[in-house]
Design a protein around this motif. Structure first.
Motif, mmCIF file in Angstrom:
data_model
loop_
_atom_site.group_PDB
_atom_site.id
_atom_site.type_symbol
_atom_site.label_atom_id
_atom_site.label_comp_id
_atom_site.label_asym_id
_atom_site.label_seq_id
_atom_site.Cartn_x
_atom_site.Cartn_y
_atom_site.Cartn_z
ATOM 1 N N THR A 188 10.179 -2.495 6.666
ATOM 2 C CA THR A 188 10.925 -1.636 5.751
ATOM 3 C C THR A 188 11.157 -2.342 4.425
ATOM 4 O O THR A 188 11.679 -3.459 4.383
ATOM 5 N N ALA A 189 10.734 -1.696 3.347
ATOM 6 C CA ALA A 189 10.846 -2.291 2.012
ATOM 7 C C ALA A 189 10.325 -1.294 0.981
ATOM 8 O O ALA A 189 9.731 -0.268 1.344
ATOM 9 N N VAL A 190 10.540 -1.631 -0.277
ATOM 10 C CA VAL A 190 9.841 -0.938 -1.352
ATOM 11 C C VAL A 190 8.521 -1.669 -1.568
ATOM 12 O O VAL A 190 8.497 -2.899 -1.723
ATOM 13 N N TYR A 191 7.429 -0.909 -1.544
ATOM 14 C CA TYR A 191 6.098 -1.483 -1.693
ATOM 15 C C TYR A 191 5.605 -1.238 -3.124
ATOM 16 O O TYR A 191 5.626 -0.111 -3.608
ATOM 17 N N TYR A 192 5.152 -2.320 -3.742
ATOM 18 C CA TYR A 192 4.716 -2.274 -5.135
ATOM 19 C C TYR A 192 3.229 -2.603 -5.239
ATOM 20 O O TYR A 192 2.738 -3.540 -4.588
ATOM 21 N N LEU A 251 1.092 4.363 8.443
ATOM 22 C CA LEU A 251 1.324 4.955 7.128
ATOM 23 C C LEU A 251 0.275 4.363 6.181
ATOM 24 O O LEU A 251 -0.130 3.206 6.342
ATOM 25 N N ARG A 252 -0.143 5.172 5.226
ATOM 26 C CA ARG A 252 -1.059 4.655 4.207
ATOM 27 C C ARG A 252 -0.462 4.913 2.835
ATOM 28 O O ARG A 252 -0.119 6.048 2.513
ATOM 29 N N VAL A 253 -0.365 3.865 2.051
ATOM 30 C CA VAL A 253 0.098 4.000 0.676
ATOM 31 C C VAL A 253 -1.087 3.814 -0.266
ATOM 32 O O VAL A 253 -2.022 3.063 0.026
ATOM 33 N N GLY A 273 6.811 1.422 -7.468
ATOM 34 C CA GLY A 273 7.212 1.189 -6.086
ATOM 35 C C GLY A 273 7.328 2.467 -5.276
ATOM 36 O O GLY A 273 7.605 3.537 -5.818
ATOM 37 N N THR A 274 7.093 2.339 -3.987
ATOM 38 C CA THR A 274 7.255 3.450 -3.057
ATOM 39 C C THR A 274 7.962 2.931 -1.808
ATOM 40 O O THR A 274 7.643 1.856 -1.296
#
Length: 120
Positions: free
Chosen positions: A90-94, A18-20, A113-114
């Protein structure tokens, strides 16, 4: 007004990628240290990866060799490429932008956050 807007989160199976992305506005992006942090339910927020204005990178031990942080100063954008994902990712990424100006004042900004979920 400073804005950091993340995108690209979602649900992925273990072993997947995955890329954020994070697009910044309202700051002189190229002088800022940019970082990705994450927070899982019931846990404290932790640093995942940072990239300095000069391009040097730092990673948490738990993601070394699996995650890659990069930036494009022309696009005011920082990315986090996540490979070989594990359920514990697994987490919210900020997204974070940080700079100490010439007067010694810390400027520290966060995105909304995502969510990244790794599950079969």
């Amino acid at each position: 007004q400073v804005q950091l807007v993340e995108s690209g989160g979602g649900l992925v199976q273990p072993g997947g990628s995955l890329r954020v992305s994070c697009v910044a506005s309202g700051i002189f992006f190229r002088v800022y240290e940019m970082g990705w942090y994450r927070q899982a339910p019931g846990e404290q927020r932790e640093s995942v990866a940072t990239i300095m204005s000069g391009g040097s990178r730092n990673y948490a031990d738990s993601v070394k060799g699996r995650f890659t942080i990069s930036r494009d100063n022309a696009k005011n954008t920082v990315w986090l490429q996540m490979d070989s994902l594990k359920p514990e990712d697994t987490a919210v990424y900020y997204c974070n932008a940080r700079n100490i100006d010439v007067y010694g004042q810390l400027r520290d900004y966060w995105g909304q956050g995502t969510q990244v979920s790794v599950s079969s």
